[in-house]
Design a protein around this motif. Structure first.
Motif, short mmCIF file in Angstrom:
data_model
loop_
_atom_site.label_atom_id
_atom_site.label_comp_id
_atom_site.label_asym_id
_atom_site.label_seq_id
_atom_site.Cartn_x
_atom_site.Cartn_y
_atom_site.Cartn_z
N GLY A 111 0.82 -1.37 0.11
CA GLY A 111 -0.17 0.21 0.02
C GLY A 111 0.77 1.16 0.07
O GLY A 111 1.91 1.38 -0.01
N LEU A 112 0.03 2.27 0.15
CA LEU A 112 0.71 3.60 0.25
C LEU A 112 0.16 4.52 1.26
O LEU A 112 -0.91 4.43 1.78
N GLY A 113 1.24 5.25 1.92
CA GLY A 113 0.87 5.95 2.78
C GLY A 113 0.89 7.50 2.44
O GLY A 113 0.25 7.96 1.76
N GLY A 124 -2.55 12.78 2.90
CA GLY A 124 -2.58 12.20 4.23
C GLY A 124 -2.66 10.74 4.74
O GLY A 124 -2.67 9.76 3.72
N ALA A 125 -2.42 10.32 5.73
CA ALA A 125 -2.22 9.07 6.43
C ALA A 125 -3.69 8.12 6.00
O ALA A 125 -3.58 7.04 6.09
N GLY A 126 -4.77 9.05 6.26
CA GLY A 126 -6.12 8.38 5.82
C GLY A 126 -6.33 8.22 4.15
O GLY A 126 -7.44 7.88 3.85
N GLY A 127 -5.59 8.64 3.57
CA GLY A 127 -5.61 8.30 2.05
C GLY A 127 -6.12 9.72 1.54
O GLY A 127 -6.68 9.47 0.21
N ASP A 128 -6.24 10.58 1.87
CA ASP A 128 -7.31 11.89 1.41
C ASP A 128 -6.10 12.92 0.79
O ASP A 128 -5.16 13.28 1.41
N LEU A 129 -6.38 13.06 -0.56
CA LEU A 129 -5.54 14.09 -1.43
C LEU A 129 -5.92 15.38 -0.69
O LEU A 129 -7.20 15.98 -0.49
N LYS A 130 -4.87 16.30 -0.36
CA LYS A 130 -5.13 17.85 -0.04
C LYS A 130 -5.30 18.70 -1.08
O LYS A 130 -5.76 19.98 -0.68
N VAL A 131 -5.11 18.39 -2.29
CA VAL A 131 -5.29 19.15 -3.72
C VAL A 131 -6.38 18.39 -4.34
O VAL A 131 -6.37 17.28 -4.28
N GLY A 132 -6.91 18.99 -5.49
CA GLY A 132 -7.61 18.48 -6.35
C GLY A 132 -6.97 17.13 -7.12
O GLY A 132 -5.88 17.65 -7.35
N GLY A 133 -7.50 16.07 -7.57
CA GLY A 133 -6.89 15.31 -8.50
C GLY A 133 -7.28 13.79 -8.20
O GLY A 133 -8.00 13.73 -7.05
N VAL A 134 -6.80 12.78 -9.00
CA VAL A 134 -7.12 11.44 -8.54
C VAL A 134 -5.86 10.58 -8.48
O VAL A 134 -5.05 10.95 -9.43
N LEU A 135 -5.72 9.68 -7.40
CA LEU A 135 -4.64 8.82 -7.49
C LEU A 135 -4.94 7.48 -7.51
O LEU A 135 -6.01 7.05 -7.14
N ARG A 136 -4.08 6.61 -8.42
CA ARG A 136 -4.32 5.20 -8.68
C ARG A 136 -2.92 4.51 -8.30
O ARG A 136 -2.15 4.95 -8.79
N LEU A 137 -3.26 3.69 -7.54
CA LEU A 137 -1.91 2.79 -7.07
C LEU A 137 -1.95 1.44 -7.76
O LEU A 137 -3.00 0.83 -7.70
N TYR A 138 -0.78 1.02 -8.30
CA TYR A 138 -0.59 -0.29 -8.78
C TYR A 138 0.50 -0.76 -7.88
O TYR A 138 1.59 -0.38 -7.80
N THR A 139 0.31 -2.00 -7.11
CA THR A 139 1.14 -2.46 -6.14
C THR A 139 2.37 -3.56 -6.76
O THR A 139 3.13 -3.77 -5.95
N GLY A 140 2.11 -3.81 -7.96
CA GLY A 140 3.34 -4.56 -8.79
C GLY A 140 3.31 -5.82 -8.79
O GLY A 140 4.04 -6.51 -9.14
N GLY A 141 1.78 -6.15 -8.79
CA GLY A 141 1.40 -7.57 -8.97
C GLY A 141 1.75 -8.17 -10.51
O GLY A 141 1.82 -7.22 -11.52
N GLU A 142 1.94 -9.40 -10.73
CA GLU A 142 2.22 -10.05 -11.90
C GLU A 142 0.71 -9.80 -12.88
O GLU A 142 0.72 -10.34 -13.95
#
Length: 729
Positions: A111-113, A124-142
């Motif tokens: 995951g991502l902190g 933030g630690a709760g996963g909230d972006l402090k500015v506008g935008g969208v974040l998508r995380l890819y954990t590196g799975g095969e």
């Protein structure tokens, strides 16, 4: 420093050759004065996100803060918003967003902190972006799929999925807080619950013996090979590599490990050769020379300082000379770092304790790295090297360090970590402002939107109005200044709008408990201070007494201002409150069309759903004020003379001896006689007076018994509220 000095002196005395000789002498002097060079890889400082070719992408173990590497990006996206127009200068505001992908780790993560951007929290630690935008995380799975944004830009046929690589995509990242540029970012990566030797050695095909965990290590950064990293860890942890058998074995000896696990060597054998050690005993004990005269210093990533590099000095008396600097690319607490550096300092003498041992038993299980016991020596020993000779197998042994649980607490330090508070929820109260003569043309209307939030962690909101059918029309965006909002927790009693109301009280609970209300004096009220709306009534207050829980008791009112006298008797508990001051967002009708809308909405960064408010006081800007001071006089001929005093909208201050302009196309009045809600007769007049003859009064008594005369001003757009002139007698 000495290198520069000696080189300069040598050049001055003997030319270039003398400078070279001086430089050599200076380096020797520096070495003697400042001690040996650092050990281990240089720790990364607060490196920024880069996109250079050939930059290694580290492997992250545990929880670490990494700079990341930009692996894909688009050009900055420009957005424009035009405000003004229709008689006002048009202003265009520009903003920019970025789309980019950042590689985090070359092994899968969980995951991502937090994310830091230019030293401030972007996520933030709760996963909230402090500015506008969208974040998508890819954990590196095969099995991870390509990112849809990258695929749309590059084409699905050639878009890689980056399998085995942990990365994130930021889409539409607002850049206004960073000078409209991509900020320097670092990322808190969560790869494992704990750092274990088995994870580090997964590519070494080594068996883990005894303890598998690296106690106290929260995270580890590997960008120089696993073998090099294990060597660095071996500086502070008693890691041993046993090369005996078909597969190497890693271990961290602990006091809990039984002594029987270590092989017992046979008694030493004597040798007759002249160059052999221990000719009579078969062993020889000696102490190696110290590598550094001063206590060591450990440099690490401090988890209590958001993973910034920190240092810990070993306890004890200071010694002349430069201490040995041990660089460990691991995340530790200051307390654990002190334990490790103290252990290194205390066991430095133990590591110097070496023993040469000769045995005639050929045991294939004993080779460099094997832990052994000796028949007449305490503790456990590690085989450093061995040599076959005619007289037997000669072993070089070193005493094994044991990971002990002793703790040493360093003095506490202070670090101003960025505040990580959840985004505040938006609240608003919207109203049409009464027309003010200082605001421009009498036909112009203005919408006042008081937008606030539950705390100061609020970044403004986008404003909309809702039209028929639920259609939303954008208006503008607010600043980050919060308006003062709340709700009435009791009912404001009726009072005269002509006098200062000293008797009434109302308790207001503010939306944000950290905000305040301030008292005023009569001079301040005359300048417009403490103007507020409570329900549908505009008023001003003199006194504000703080209570508890964000509640305030207000008193000393000027009531029914700006034509809202009819709302004095309509108050209920829970109705909205808003302070009308410079923190309110004003939207002119020439800049945005909102007159036919019924509700205003605002949505900020932390809102799941938009906050909404009905538009209070609809039409008040165009509604004339009701006449005042009714007078009814019976005439000598039996007729009735009705008169009243007009009022003009927009000119709210009382000026003695000044005739206030009417602000309407013409002065007209509509007088009616009404009974039980039914209008029986209407008169139109251009003066604030009306004469009714005796004959008309007689007819009215028959037509509308019990009727009442009302007077309304006929404005350019609509009628004023009624003024009761007199009953029909």
């Amino acid at each position: 420093m000495a290198t520069l000095v000696f080189s300069a002196v040598g050049t001055a005395l003997a030319g270039p050759l003398g400078g070279a000789i001086g430089a050599v002498a200076g380096r020797q002097f520096d070495t003697a004065l400042f001690g040996p060079a650092r050990r281990g890889p240089r720790l990364r400082e607060l490196e920024v996100t880069l996109s250079s070719y050939g930059q290694p992408i580290p492997r992250v173990f545990g929880r670490m803060r990494v700079p990341g590497a930009i692996i894909w990006a688009t050009e900055l996206q420009e957005h424009s918003e035009v405000t003004g127009g229709k008689g006002q200068p048009a202003t265009t505001r520009y903003s920019y967003t970025a789309n980019l992908a950042v590689a985090l780790s070359s092994r899968p993560i969980k995951g991502l902190g937090r994310i830091w951007a230019d030293g401030k929290l972007l996520r933030g630690a709760g996963g909230d972006l402090k500015v506008g935008g969208v974040l998508r995380l890819y954990t590196g799975g095969e099995t991870q799929l390509p990112d849809p944004l990258i695929a749309a830009q590059e084409g699905e046929a050639v878009c890689p999925a980056f399998r085995g690589l942990a990365y994130l995509v930021l889409e539409g990242l607002e850049l206004s807080d960073f000078g409209n540029r991509v900020p320097s970012m670092t990322f808190e990566v969560i790869a494992d619950e704990a750092v274990r030797l088995s994870d580090l050695a997964e590519d070494l095909e080594a068996t883990i013996m005894e303890d598998d965990s690296l106690g106290g290590v929260t995270g580890l950064l590997v960008d120089d090979g696993i073998a090099s990293t294990l060597s660095d860890l071996g500086r502070v942890f008693p890691i041993t590599l046993d090369a005996a058998g078909s597969m190497p074995r890693l271990r961290i000896p602990t006091p809990a490990a039984p002594m029987q696990d270590a092989a017992l060597l046979d008694a030493p054998s004597v040798a007759m050769e002249d160059d052999s050690f221990g000719r009579q005993s078969g062993s020889r004990r000696h102490r190696a020379s110290a590598s550094s005269p001063a206590s060591p210093v450990l440099r690490f990533y401090d988890i209590e300082r958001d993973f910034l590099p920190g240092t810990q000095h070993a306890s004890g008396r200071a010694v002349i000379g430069q201490p040995e600097l041990i660089e460990l690319p691991a995340a530790l607490s200051p307390a654990q770092a002190r334990v490790l550096v103290d252990r290194v300092a205390q066991e430095a003498d133990g590591l110097r304790d070496r023993l040469a041992w000769r045995t005639t038993t050929l045991d294939t299980a004993i080779s460099p790295g094997t832990i052994v016991r000796l028949p007449d020596q305490p503790g456990r020993w590690r085989v450093e090297s061995w040599e076959w000779r005619e007289s037997g197998v000669e072993l070089e042994l070193v005493r094994v360090r044991v990971a002990t649980p002793e703790a040493s607490t360093p003095p506490p330090g202070m670090f101003p970590s960025p505040i990580d508070a959840p985004a505040a929820s938006t609240a608003l109260v919207a109203l049409e402002l009464p027309w003010d003569a200082t605001s421009g043309m009498a036909d112009r209307t203005r919408l006042a939107v008081a937008v606030g939030a539950t705390s100061d962690n609020w970044r403004g909101a986008a404003l909309y109005v809702e039209r028929e059918g639920g259609q939303l029309q954008p208006l503008t965006t607010t600043s980050r200044t919060r308006a003062v909002l709340g709700a009435a927790r009791d009912v404001l009693a009726p009072a005269s709008p002509l006098l200062l109301d000293r008797a009434s009280l109302v308790t207001i609970e503010l939306t944000a408990p950290d905000q305040m209300l301030r008292p005023a004096d009569l001079a301040d009220l005359d300048r417009g201070a403490n103007m507020a709306i409570v329900g549908q009534e505009v008023l001003q207050f003199l006194f504000a007494e703080p209570l508890t829980g964000g509640r305030w008791r207000l008193s000393g009112f000027l009531r029914g201002l700006a034509g809202t006298g009819g709302a004095i008797t309509t108050h209920v508990s829970g109705e909205p409150f808003a302070l009308i001051d410079e923190r309110v967002t004003i939207i002119d009708s020439t800049a945005a069309q909102w007159e036919d809308a019924s509700r205003a909405l605002a949505i900020g960064l932390g809102d799941v759903a938009p906050a909404s408010s009905p538009i209070l006081l609809p039409g008040i800007a165009h509604t004339p004020l009701a006449p005042v001071h009714p007078r009814a006089v019976l005439l000598a001929d039996g007729g009735l003379q009705l008169s009243w005093t007009r009022r003009a909208r927009g000119n709210w201050r009382w000026r003695d001896g000044v005739d206030v302009p009417l602000c309407e196309e013409a002065e007209r009045y509509r007088v009616t006689i009404e009974s039980d809600g039914e209008i029986y007769r209407v008169w139109m007049t251009t003066e604030p007076t009306l004469r009714i003859s005796f004959e008309d009064l007689a007819d009215l008594r028959l037509m509308a018994p019990g009727g009442v005369f009302h007077a309304r001003q006929q404005g350019t757009h609509t009628l004023s509220p009624p003024l009761i002139l007199a009953p029909l007698l």
